[in-house]
Design a protein around this motif. Sequence first.
Motif, PDB file in Angstrom:
ATOM      1  N   TYR A  43      -0.200   5.195   0.931  1.00 23.76           N
ATOM      2  CA  TYR A  43      -0.362   5.374   2.370  1.00 23.76           C
ATOM      3  C   TYR A  43      -1.831   5.401   2.740  1.00 23.76           C
ATOM      4  N   ILE A  88       6.983  17.032   0.965  1.00 23.36           N
ATOM      5  CA  ILE A  88       7.204  15.666   0.489  1.00 23.36           C
ATOM      6  C   ILE A  88       8.463  15.094   1.137  1.00 23.36           C
ATOM      7  N   ASN A 141       4.702   3.806  -3.810  1.00 23.57           N
ATOM      8  CA  ASN A 141       4.334   3.754  -2.399  1.00 23.57           C
ATOM      9  C   ASN A 141       2.973   4.411  -2.225  1.00 23.57           C
ATOM     10  N   LYS A 178       9.087   7.942   6.320  1.00 19.77           N
ATOM     11  CA  LYS A 178       9.103   6.586   5.761  1.00 19.77           C
ATOM     12  C   LYS A 178      10.401   5.884   6.136  1.00 19.77           C
ATOM     13  N   THR A 181      -1.172   8.877  -2.492  1.00 21.30           N
ATOM     14  CA  THR A 181       0.189   8.992  -3.015  1.00 21.30           C
ATOM     15  C   THR A 181       1.014   9.807  -2.018  1.00 21.30           C
ATOM     16  N   THR A 182       2.307   9.845  -2.242  1.00 26.72           N
ATOM     17  CA  THR A 182       3.183  10.648  -1.382  1.00 26.72           C
ATOM     18  C   THR A 182       2.761  12.115  -1.428  1.00 26.72           C
ATOM     19  N   LYS A 183       2.483  12.612  -2.604  1.00 29.70           N
ATOM     20  CA  LYS A 183       2.079  14.014  -2.755  1.00 29.70           C
ATOM     21  C   LYS A 183       0.745  14.281  -2.055  1.00 29.70           C
ATOM     22  N   PHE A 192       3.536   2.044   5.032  1.00 23.58           N
ATOM     23  CA  PHE A 192       3.154   2.301   3.650  1.00 23.58           C
ATOM     24  C   PHE A 192       2.876   0.971   2.971  1.00 23.58           C
ATOM     25  N   ILE A 240       7.676  13.408   4.331  1.00 23.99           N
ATOM     26  CA  ILE A 240       7.106  12.073   4.118  1.00 23.99           C
ATOM     27  C   ILE A 240       8.233  11.067   3.893  1.00 23.99           C
ATOM     28  N   TYR A 241       9.205  11.410   3.056  1.00 25.38           N
ATOM     29  CA  TYR A 241      10.342  10.510   2.814  1.00 25.38           C
ATOM     30  C   TYR A 241      11.126  10.258   4.104  1.00 25.38           C
TER      31      TYR A 241
END
Length: 72
Positions: free
Chosen positions: A40, A18, A38, A25, A6-8, A31, A21-22
């Motif tokens: 990864y 986080i 989303n 992206k 996950t993103t987290k 992704f 990551i955004y």
Amino acid sequence: MEKLLTTKELASELQVTIQSIYNWKAKGMPFIKVGSQNRYILADVIEWLQKDVGEEWQNDNGCWDILLPRRW
């Protein structure tokens, strides 16, 4: 098959926020869309960071400004 993060989880693995990551992206970090979420693959993200983002993050001495965990 590799684990989908996950993103987290990805942020935790890379020891970044986080929001980083955004931002990555939005710059093209790979992704996978699973439903509306989303996910990864860590190895793909690290490869992307080293190839596609790395050069713009090198300082004047050629050192990386991004700190990845030592196991990589």
